[in-house]
Design a protein around this motif. Structure first.
Motif, PDB file in Angstrom:
ATOM      1  N   GLY A 192       0.819  -1.206   0.000  1.00 51.16           N
ATOM      2  CA  GLY A 192       0.000   0.000   0.000  1.00 51.16           C
ATOM      3  C   GLY A 192       0.851   1.253   0.000  1.00 51.16           C
ATOM      4  N   ARG A 193       1.957   1.211   0.754  1.00 50.88           N
ATOM      5  CA  ARG A 193       2.873   2.348   0.801  1.00 50.88           C
ATOM      6  C   ARG A 193       3.540   2.566  -0.548  1.00 50.88           C
ATOM      7  NH1 ARG A 193       5.670   0.498   4.763  1.00 50.88           N
ATOM      8  NH2 ARG A 193       4.081   1.081   6.255  1.00 50.88           N
ATOM      9  N   ALA A 194       3.916   1.454  -1.215  1.00 51.62           N
ATOM     10  CA  ALA A 194       4.523   1.558  -2.541  1.00 51.62           C
ATOM     11  C   ALA A 194       3.531   2.128  -3.550  1.00 51.62           C
ATOM     12  CB  ALA A 194       5.009   0.186  -3.004  1.00 51.62           C
ATOM     13  N   MET A 195       2.263   1.757  -3.407  1.00 52.47           N
ATOM     14  CA  MET A 195       1.228   2.297  -4.290  1.00 52.47           C
ATOM     15  C   MET A 195       1.054   3.793  -4.064  1.00 52.47           C
ATOM     16  SD  MET A 195      -1.493  -0.858  -3.977  1.00 52.47           S
ATOM     17  CE  MET A 195      -2.763  -0.135  -5.007  1.00 52.47           C
ATOM     18  N   ALA A 196       1.063   4.211  -2.798  1.00 47.71           N
ATOM     19  CA  ALA A 196       0.934   5.633  -2.491  1.00 47.71           C
ATOM     20  C   ALA A 196       2.116   6.414  -3.042  1.00 47.71           C
ATOM     21  CB  ALA A 196       0.810   5.835  -0.980  1.00 47.71           C
ATOM     22  N   THR A 197       3.309   5.826  -2.965  1.00 54.18           N
ATOM     23  CA  THR A 197       4.509   6.475  -3.505  1.00 54.18           C
ATOM     24  C   THR A 197       4.415   6.602  -5.017  1.00 54.18           C
ATOM     25  OG1 THR A 197       5.888   5.628  -1.703  1.00 54.18           O
ATOM     26  CG2 THR A 197       7.022   6.300  -3.711  1.00 54.18           C
ATOM     27  N   ALA A 198       3.956   5.539  -5.675  1.00 57.85           N
ATOM     28  CA  ALA A 198       3.809   5.570  -7.133  1.00 57.85           C
ATOM     29  C   ALA A 198       2.768   6.604  -7.563  1.00 57.85           C
ATOM     30  CB  ALA A 198       3.421   4.185  -7.650  1.00 57.85           C
ATOM     31  N   LEU A 199       1.719   6.740  -6.783  1.00 61.84           N
ATOM     32  CA  LEU A 199       0.675   7.717  -7.103  1.00 61.84           C
ATOM     33  C   LEU A 199       1.250   9.133  -7.130  1.00 61.84           C
ATOM     34  CD1 LEU A 199      -2.363   8.424  -7.510  1.00 61.84           C
ATOM     35  CD2 LEU A 199      -2.538   8.552  -5.016  1.00 61.84           C
ATOM     36  N   GLY A 200       2.175   9.415  -6.201  1.00 66.39           N
ATOM     37  CA  GLY A 200       2.778  10.749  -6.167  1.00 66.39           C
ATOM     38  C   GLY A 200       1.731  11.830  -5.999  1.00 66.39           C
TER      39      GLY A 200
END
Length: 263
Positions: free
Chosen positions: A169-177
């Motif tokens: 989930g954290r990686a997804m939030a980072t990718a979302l930017g």
């Protein structure tokens, strides 16, 4: 008086900027009503299948909490009283329904990473999840798609796995930017907004854009829109207030036809 759509959106944006919620209870109820409407709208449009899928809205007073649909409740039957409130630690602090662990893993991280995000939407919609298997960006091939110009992220962390890990989930939030939408590979679409109205509209519109591209590419090689028009299209259609505005007909219809969702 607003004479063009741009004038109307500017007028609405100014009104919202000047409206600062001071009554947390009233604003909370307002957000929960929009959330119940957004969920029912996604259900009516067949964007939710089975039990996967979740839409969240940040609590106006306790900003480290969000309201979400309880796990296993039909989107099309959602009411305000069904909604549950969840802390950023994953604890249900209000409401009786069960929490979808994936809703916490994904939305919890997005809400923590993006204080500007008031709401986020995700479900396993047919065209969004199908498009996500291709691992490629959305093309600007229709006027409507330009509302997403340079505003859709791609993420392949945890692609295809049920997202139960806060790390994913954290990686997804980072990718979302700082973008308003994301295509999660082999999974589907996630959209965000400054209101439930905007987040749900972006989800509907992105689903349709994915459908349009899949259809166009199955028939041939679609012609892409020149960059200057894409920039103009995003300016006219891609703002948060434009997303909010596009949702209002859905709200009006549901209030007229299914007012019980307000209970």
């Amino acid at each position: 008086m607003a004479n063009t759509i741009d004038d109307k959106l500017a007028e609405l944006e100014q009104e919202q900027a000047q409206s600062t919620p001071t009554d947390f209870a009233a604003e909370r109820l307002h957000r929960k009503q929009r959330l119940a409407c957004g969920l029912r709208t996604m259900g009516r449009l067949h964007l939710a299948e089975g039990v996967p899928g979740h839409v969240t809205v940040r609590d106006p007073e306790f900003t480290d909490r969000f309201w979400v649909n309880p796990f296993g409740t039909n989107f099309k039957l959602m009411t305000v009283s069904d909604l549950i409130c969840v802390s950023h630690e994953g604890e249900v602090v209000e409401g009786d329904g069960p929490l979808n662990a994936a809703a916490f893993a994904i939305h919890g991280q997005i809400h923590q990473a993006r204080p500007d995000v008031i709401a986020a939407a995700h479900s396993h919609s047919m065209y969004g999840k199908t498009f996500s298997t291709l691992g490629k960006p959305l093309k600007m091939i229709t006027q409507d798609s330009t509302m997403f110009y340079n505003d859709v992220a791609l993420c392949n962390d945890g692609s295809g796995a049920v997202v139960l890990s806060e790390e994913v989930g954290r990686a997804m939030a980072t990718a979302l930017g700082d973008k308003k939408a994301m295509i999660h590979q082999n999974h589907g679409l996630i959209t965000t907004g400054g209101s439930v109205d905007a987040a749900v509209w972006w989800f509907i519109a992105l689903e349709r854009a994915c459908q349009s591209q899949l259809l166009a590419e199955s028939a041939g090689t679609p012609i892409e829109i020149p960059e200057a028009y894409c920039i103009d299209g995003h300016k006219s259609q891609g703002s948060d207030i434009a997303g909010w505005f596009q949702f209002q007909p859905f709200w009006d219809e549901l209030v007229a036809r299914e007012p019980e969702f307000l209970d």
